[in-house]
Design an enzyme around this catalytic site. Structure first.
Site, PDB file in Angstrom:
ATOM      1  CB  VAL A 164      -0.960   0.013   1.214  1.00 28.83           C
ATOM      2  CG1 VAL A 164      -1.594   1.389   1.388  1.00 28.83           C
ATOM      3  CG2 VAL A 164      -2.043  -1.043   1.027  1.00 28.83           C
TER       4      VAL A 164
ATOM      5  CG  MET B  51      -8.334   1.670  10.387  1.00 27.45           C
ATOM      6  SD  MET B  51      -9.916   0.897  10.114  1.00 27.45           S
ATOM      7  CE  MET B  51     -10.487   0.803  11.805  1.00 27.45           C
ATOM      8  CD  GLU B  52      -3.752  -0.526   4.736  1.00 30.90           C
ATOM      9  OE1 GLU B  52      -4.053  -1.256   3.800  1.00 30.90           O
ATOM     10  OE2 GLU B  52      -2.892  -0.832   5.581  1.00 30.90           O
ATOM     11  CB  ALA B  53      -8.222   3.181   3.176  1.00 31.36           C
TER      12      ALA B  53
ATOM     13  N   PRO C 100      -4.498   7.780   1.767  1.00 28.03           N
ATOM     14  CG  PRO C 100      -4.858   5.708   0.766  1.00 28.03           C
ATOM     15  CD  PRO C 100      -5.375   7.120   0.792  1.00 28.03           C
TER      16      PRO C 100
END
Lengths: 261, 331, 331, 261
Positions: free
Chosen positions: C107, D51-53, D82
């Protein structure tokens, strides 16, 4: 008979006429902003006007003091940061026209807004590039607006802040033609208080395209006020501002007379 | 941050030290943390290394007050109001002698550099800078100190060939790594979360890239907020170290939806900045003479402040007369 | 864009071609442009090169329908709902034969790569990737085509020493350069300006980095908007090429403030995706059988759609039962 | 007598106890999210859960399905992308704890969420790293949660997705100790369905710190279910979940029984 408009008004009108619908135009403060706003309020209503700090598709009802002025974001549909406007739109080549002023311009359209004299010990030091260097480099085409004086129209600028047709090479020392360096874009026109200059397709040298005849400007004066031999053989008188252009400029664009005094 | 980090204007000088790389937020004439800068001048801070891009009255003033020994910027000026005479004098008089070093950049490269700082990567490629004299190594303002000063990148830029795509020549520019970031915002919560309207400029990136972040705010918002309001937040409290509430703390610059530029201030300042003596007199009257920012605002005058207040419908004040050459006629 | 670029769902296949690098917006189970993907499958598009990071049912479905020959992703899966069996089968059966090539990322690196794409710089430094087997050159999924396929970077990554600061070893990763970007948003204006709530994820960056941007929207907003509303806009119309209005166009993924994930869809899909034959049957029933998206929604059932509608106070639906092992008990 | 809680509940409780106030914790979906939420609702109310998003400082009233779920942004004060969460907060080292699951963990805490068998022709292929590799690399410390089975606790993982204490070197082939590579952070604990494992300060090898004695877990079983020789000499019985922890977990954190079935 005396013309019913000033050289400044002719200059702004001439510059605005160079802008078209469906163009994304990145303007600096001052006269470029005035000309851009005039274009949007006359023949180029769909033109998108951007300013480097935040303004995207702006159509100010009052002229901004600077590219970050609250007047510039009034009713704009999106509020980007310079990361989007400069880092993304400009750097990716999505800007059609860059609209710049400067202290000095040379026969190849190189612009200087850094200093007069040597860089380390200048006779005069200016504010610096701002976004001008980036815009002149990455916009698909550049329009320069400047008062026409011998000390401003020089053979070679003291400092290349914004590259024109004959640029500094990667070594930072020698110069080369812009196309030979693989750079896109380049200056399209220089709009001055005396006329509109363009650049020869092959030599890339500045020449006089139109001049403000009705205001008493003649080609001899232009040559006198230009610090290098300039081709005047193709010069034609410019079409004067229409009553509509003048009315919108005076009543809608700069009624306060901030720029057009 | 916690509520214990809500401070008084007088305390900010304790968090900034000689030699610090300082990022001053806002953009030329807009949202500059002027009240905090007046404090730094009063504290007679010296040897600051100003890195914000671009600079306005904030930077010219710090230079004029003798607080700055190094600056890297793409622009220092007052836009349409006039020229940055304090900045100019550094070159035109002493010819850039070593007690003031200036490194010239561009808005595009300044933007890429602070973005790299926020990402905490040491450098970033850019297409900007090419074709200009800013690439001439002789014009590197920090040339003499790059190998000796750890707060300055070892090189101004490096060129390399893109190994991934068409193999074009690229320019790598170093990240900007401010020690201190000074911002002025419209609203801040007690936990440091900031809300900015009318454009964030590079403020978020600078806060993310800086070691210490100090924020002056028109208003500290107390208590639970509606979700809708949260959507307007642009700087999370986690990266903010201190906040101080200073109404009109951005004067004489414009703060969207709060107040407009003060042309009268600029007219008087720019005139004074033309000489060392007149500048010193100005500092005496406008900075050192006041033991509080309230005094300063009294000096500006409530009538003028009222005139500057923004019209909510516009975000600026349609009432100020902006032609400096005509101002005298009405005041 | 102009109003002439408001299109019908059936037209989108004309703008996507075999070999295109396709970015599918949203994030795993959220705001995926599913209605547009069903169209691509119906058009029997092949050899797509999927580059979105990460992928959810969108990517597993495109793979299962035989539309994909290359994928570079950091994740492909259905999160808590179950495993991406179509994706898995590509490896476990044919052992990664050349008719499907997959390049693994993370990611962090996927984010840096699409950011570089938006900035139009060829590569960007990153601290990620170090210490993992993703750096093993033998594990480079695109190794064999990097020098021959111009749509793939010549190298997966390059290491270099930072020349500006402490001289640490850095990793350079190539920009992502999608040909087509497919996004689903809550609202779009007639000029293409988009409004997204509940998180933009990487959608803006992908739109900026892509050659062609096609957006499906729950609603096309007509006419002049209040300034306040404008502040919520996240994608300017200038970078959008086409928009199509498709209510429930994100089903079965969640669209903040509109509707929630559909656990029933996932249960049926994941079961079917375990084998080629069952997957083909699923495609027949859920995709090819429908000549319009309205038919598809009828297949889902109005009762189920009602259950998915988001509660404005939360942005999701508190009414759906989410334990797949218990769903049968209530349906 | 039979304990009134499950191994899963003990695991989530043990994991939540490792989180503290004033930490910035980056959690993945599934059990890490459950444990993080339990911590926020019990002893670590000021802990910031990311949280990553998109999610920043979230405290969900209903458990998200994934890191981008609308449940994750309910009432959050900031909605980053992100680029901010991963590219800036994580990459700059501002995340205190990374909270991860995986398919395989080895004696040095390396995590595998990519494949079983060879990378090119795997026996089993998994979803891939997601943000796990980045989080394990850049968080100041990492906590791993995993069901305790011999096939999951292996001597050496088939694929290092997320680096532990014995990492892949820059050449992508040889391995070296994390500290020798100049990497910060590293795994702090592995919380399993049988106990809590930690890593020896010098050898960086996994050892059993506490085990779920009250649930009938004994050290022999732990050794049997661990694919390498593990030091059990320092193992202590863990303090069981308090009634309050169990009540909040069952009624506030996961009343729907999505994760804690």
């Amino acid at each position: 008979m005396k013309a019913k408009y000033s050289n400044l008004e002719m200059m702004v009108t001439a510059a605005s006429r160079l802008l078209q619908d469906d163009q994304k135009v990145l303007v600096g403060t001052g006269i470029p902003l005035v000309a851009g706003t005039l274009a949007k309020k006359t023949h180029a209503k769909k033109m998108k006007m951007l300013m480097e700090a935040v303004a995207y598709d702006c159509d100010p009802v009052s002229l901004p003091f600077c590219v970050a002025d609250p007047r510039a974001v009034y009713k704009t549909k999106w509020l980007p940061t310079p990361v989007e406007v400069m880092g993304q739109f400009l750097q990716s080549g999505a800007i059609d026209v860059g609209f710049l002023g400067g202290a000095q311009v040379d026969k190849f359209g190189n612009l200087n807004s850094t200093c007069i004299g040597s860089y380390k010990k200048p006779v005069k030091r200016f504010e610096g590039s701002g976004g001008a260097s980036d815009i002149a480099l990455m916009a698909k085409s550049t329009i320069i607006i400047m008062s026409h004086q011998k000390r401003r129209f020089v053979d070679s600028v003291d400092f290349i802040t914004s590259p024109g047709w004959y640029c500094r090479q990667m070594d930072g020392k020698s110069q080369a033609m812009r196309s030979d360096m693989g750079l896109k874009g380049g200056p399209y026109a220089v709009v001055s208080t005396m006329g509109v200059m363009k650049f020869d397709d092959t030599s890339k040298l500045m020449y006089v395209d139109t001049y403000y005849k009705e205001l008493g400007v003649d080609l001899e004066t232009i040559q006198e006020e230009t610090g290098f031999d300039i081709d005047i053989s193709q010069a034609k008188p410019i079409f004067p501002p229409t009553p509509k252009e003048l009315e919108i400029l005076r009543t809608k664009v700069d009624p306060e007379g901030i720029y057009i005094k | 941050m916690g509520e214990e980090n809500i401070i008084e204007l007088g305390q900010i000088k304790d968090f900034i030290h000689p030699g610090d790389r300082v990022w001053v937020g806002g953009w030329t004439l807009v949202r500059k943390p002027m009240a905090m800068l007046y404090e730094l001048i009063k504290a007679r801070l010296t040897n600051l290394h100003v890195v914000n891009q671009p600079g306005g009255p904030d930077t010219d003033l710090l230079i004029g007050a003798g607080c700055v020994s190094k600056s890297e910027a793409n622009y220092i000026g007052h836009e349409v109001f006039g020229h940055p005479y304090n900045f100019r004098r550094q070159f035109e008089d002493n010819g850039g002698s070593s007690d003031f070093l200036h490194d010239d950049w561009t808005v595009g490269t300044g933007t890429m550099r602070i973005l790299a700082g926020a990402l905490d990567i040491p450098f970033i490629p850019t297409k900007f800078l090419r074709g200009s004299d800013l690439m001439n190594p002789d014009n590197d303002g920090f040339k003499d100190i790059r190998t000796t000063d750890p707060k300055v990148p070892k090189k101004k830029f490096v060129t390399m060939r893109d190994p991934f795509w068409e193999g074009e020549e690229c320019i790598l520019v170093p990240a900007l790594r401010p020690d201190v970031c000074l911002l002025h915002v419209q609203e801040a919560f007690e936990d440091g979360t900031c809300r900015i309207s009318g454009g964030v400029f590079l403020d978020y990136y600078a806060a993310m890239a800086s070691k210490t972040v100090i924020i002056s705010t028109e208003k500290i918002v107390k208590g639970e907020q509606p979700k809708k309001a949260y959507d307007e937040n642009v700087i999370p409290g986690e990266i903010v170290d201190y906040i101080v509430e200073v109404p009109f703390g951005g004067h004489p610059t414009a703060v969207h939806a709060c107040y407009d530029n003060d042309p009268l201030w600029f007219q008087e300042y720019i005139e004074a900045s033309k000489g060392n003596e007149s500048m010193d007199r100005w500092l005496e009257e406008w900075v050192f003479a006041h033991d509080s920012f309230t005094n300063y605002l009294e000096r500006v005058g409530s009538q003028q402040l009222d005139r500057l207040v923004a019209d909510p419908a516009y975000g600026y004040s349609p009432n100020i007369l902006r032609r400096l050459d005509k101002i005298k006629e009405v005041v």
